[in-house]
Design a protein around this motif. Sequence first.
Motif, PDB file in Angstrom:
ATOM      1  N   TYR A   1       0.825  -1.201   0.000  1.00 29.44           N
ATOM      2  CA  TYR A   1       0.000   0.000   0.000  1.00 29.44           C
ATOM      3  C   TYR A   1       0.864   1.257   0.000  1.00 29.44           C
ATOM      4  N   ALA A   2       1.959   1.226   0.767  1.00 24.18           N
ATOM      5  CA  ALA A   2       2.837   2.400   0.833  1.00 24.18           C
ATOM      6  C   ALA A   2       3.463   2.692  -0.523  1.00 24.18           C
ATOM      7  N   ALA A   3       3.868   1.641  -1.245  1.00 27.83           N
ATOM      8  CA  ALA A   3       4.478   1.839  -2.562  1.00 27.83           C
ATOM      9  C   ALA A   3       3.478   2.447  -3.536  1.00 27.83           C
ATOM     10  N   ILE A   4       2.229   1.965  -3.499  1.00 27.13           N
ATOM     11  CA  ILE A   4       1.216   2.472  -4.425  1.00 27.13           C
ATOM     12  C   ILE A   4       0.818   3.897  -4.052  1.00 27.13           C
ATOM     13  N   VAL A   5       0.689   4.166  -2.760  1.00 22.67           N
ATOM     14  CA  VAL A   5       0.369   5.525  -2.331  1.00 22.67           C
ATOM     15  C   VAL A   5       1.482   6.484  -2.716  1.00 22.67           C
ATOM     16  N   GLU A   6       2.738   6.066  -2.508  1.00 23.89           N
ATOM     17  CA  GLU A   6       3.862   6.935  -2.871  1.00 23.89           C
ATOM     18  C   GLU A   6       3.841   7.255  -4.361  1.00 23.89           C
ATOM     19  N   ALA A   7       3.481   6.276  -5.185  1.00 25.31           N
ATOM     20  CA  ALA A   7       3.440   6.496  -6.629  1.00 25.31           C
ATOM     21  C   ALA A   7       2.338   7.473  -7.021  1.00 25.31           C
ATOM     22  N   ASN A   8       1.345   7.612  -6.159  1.00 18.94           N
ATOM     23  CA  ASN A   8       0.205   8.475  -6.466  1.00 18.94           C
ATOM     24  C   ASN A   8       0.075   9.648  -5.494  1.00 18.94           C
ATOM     25  N   LEU A   9       1.166  10.017  -4.845  1.00 19.12           N
ATOM     26  CA  LEU A   9       1.118  11.044  -3.808  1.00 19.12           C
ATOM     27  C   LEU A   9       0.518  12.369  -4.262  1.00 19.12           C
ATOM     28  N   PRO A  10       0.933  12.930  -5.400  1.00 18.45           N
ATOM     29  CA  PRO A  10       0.369  14.231  -5.785  1.00 18.45           C
ATOM     30  C   PRO A  10      -1.154  14.198  -5.916  1.00 18.45           C
ATOM     31  N   ARG A  11      -1.656  13.130  -6.536  1.00 19.26           N
ATOM     32  CA  ARG A  11      -3.107  13.063  -6.714  1.00 19.26           C
ATOM     33  C   ARG A  11      -3.817  12.849  -5.374  1.00 19.26           C
TER      34      ARG A  11
ATOM     35  N   GLU B   1      -3.886  19.452   4.397  1.00 22.15           N
ATOM     36  CA  GLU B   1      -2.662  19.476   3.608  1.00 22.15           C
ATOM     37  C   GLU B   1      -1.850  18.219   3.900  1.00 22.15           C
ATOM     38  N   MET B   2      -1.452  17.509   2.857  1.00 22.41           N
ATOM     39  CA  MET B   2      -0.651  16.295   3.006  1.00 22.41           C
ATOM     40  C   MET B   2       0.700  16.503   2.348  1.00 22.41           C
ATOM     41  N   VAL B   3       1.765  16.195   3.066  1.00 21.86           N
ATOM     42  CA  VAL B   3       3.111  16.369   2.519  1.00 21.86           C
ATOM     43  C   VAL B   3       3.419  15.235   1.554  1.00 21.86           C
ATOM     44  N   LEU B   4       4.245  15.506   0.576  1.00 21.75           N
ATOM     45  CA  LEU B   4       4.586  14.514  -0.450  1.00 21.75           C
ATOM     46  C   LEU B   4       5.792  13.700   0.003  1.00 21.75           C
ATOM     47  N   GLU B   5       5.592  12.904   1.018  1.00 21.79           N
ATOM     48  CA  GLU B   5       6.643  12.057   1.571  1.00 21.79           C
ATOM     49  C   GLU B   5       6.117  10.637   1.728  1.00 21.79           C
ATOM     50  N   ARG B   6       7.049   9.689   1.828  1.00 20.34           N
ATOM     51  CA  ARG B   6       6.647   8.303   2.027  1.00 20.34           C
ATOM     52  C   ARG B   6       5.810   8.170   3.295  1.00 20.34           C
TER      53      ARG B   6
END
Length: 574
Positions: free
Chosen positions: A148-158, A170-175
């Motif tokens: 889940y972390a890998a998939i979320v990281e790949a889609n962080l901006p969205r 506000e969510m930071v663009l970090e793992r």
Amino acid sequence: MTLDLLFARRWPKSSLTKDVARIDVASYCQAYQCLKEEAPKRPTGRPYLGGRSGYPTTEGKTNRREEHFAIAMVNAQEGWDLPDGTRFELLDYQVPLKATRADREIGKIDMFGLTEHGRAVLVELKVIGHSGGPSDPPPVALLEGLRYAAIVEANLPRIAKEMRGTFGREMVLERPDIVVLGEADWWSRWLTSDRAFKSVLEEKSQEISNVLGLSIIFASLPNAKVQYGQRSRAPRLIGLSQIEYQNSLPKSALQKSSEMGAEPKKHEALLQGVWWNYANSFSKGDLDGQSAPGRPPVVSVSKPYLNLMLPSDERMASEIESEIAATDRHRHFRSFRSSQAMAQSVFGAFKAAGQLELLSQIPAQCGRSAFGNVSQETALSMEVDVQTLNEPRPTQLDVCLERDDYRVAVECKFSESEFGICSRVKPQKSETPLCDGTYTRQQNRQTRCALTEVGVSYWDYIPDLFDWSDKQDLSPCPLLPTYQIVRNVLAAVTNIDGNVDPSNGHAVFVYDGRNPRYKVGGAADVQIRQAASACRVPGLIRRVTWQEIVRICLDSESLIWLAEVMEEKHGIFP
């Protein structure tokens, strides 16, 4: 083969410790990177976040106990501590990650949270099944979290964009951080068979954590039970007061600042600076001429309207100014601190501009619309007396939105340090009967509540909406710290016939997002979470910041002026 490592489900109990010890950390981290590169991306129109109702899709005691548990935890709206004291909230559950039907091995995130610093927290929940089975072993839960972390990281901006639009956060663009959260009984079934297993699992997890730069946290739910929900009744948590941690601190968490106690003073200094800078543009005689350390600007007795934020358009300005009668102004209306003057300015502006529908687009922090379905048929009134609670002095709603049979009760806060508590416990009050802060029979009363004794009907309705019984002693009284919050909820959903219907309204609480007392763990935040965690109806209590309301003003030509003056006078901007 590398990618398949993260999808392994065969972990025999007889060799569990040895199999975990043989984990090649480099290979698993490589698999994480591969999955991140090949991660599914949901098409437009199929969001990751939001859309969950707070009610289960199944009824009664089913084999989906885990789903009921997750819904109950999110509905509780609690603030939880990570091992180092960093606070996080659970915002959503059953978060989908699949993009197509072919992604059959890609599951859903049990719970999605956010730390106070804006970092995503992915919670993989494990409970004892309804039939009594132990569910998946811990390595499976760990691998699910990594997937889940890998998939979320790949889609962080969205996902961050959805977080902003759905929850106003506000969510930071970090793992993200990974929390494997299991019932105490679930953990005991896997840890007692081999004492070495726990240390081996933690050691390998820590190595993976160090390489990937994310946190893997193992946590337990002691004494927690879930009351199953139905499609019309939300699941409820029973007996859960904390989450217990047993391993490493989250790498992402910022250490608690030694200046946390100074935050209210910093907020006050910020407000004073902005206020007095704005007041410098006033003409002589516009202010009351008094000054003292810590005293905000106060407009002249003869010019109270100067504390309103008004547009240059004379018609709109006149309508806003007349929204609250002079006789209904609070004692401190002329002060720049006045939340009443702010509410009149802001909500009066939406009404005068004919833009009430824009309120429907503002997200509450629970992911629902803060103000519900607002249309041209919606009536907005201010300082509305509530006639349904048999109060000697009727509750006044700061703002009331009504359409058909639906009512939204709006409570507006600005620089206040807390929500109002029950006045009967205040020693300076002369009314009788008084109260010692417990829901018990005192001073020869016939009832447990001093307000009930004089005919106020709060406790006639509270048991229908909250987990508080009126048939037993309660110490302390749960209404003491939640008084103003609960009163607004009752005002929203109690009709003139004395019937409670939570489908006919909700309460929303507006506050300054910079005010530390309303941030996670602050005094006012604790009050509203105490009420929300006991509330049986998801979405009945909603909260939103002035900043989010200002944000929507930027989309309207007739309200841009309001966004500008909110920033100039109070420093409030999106």
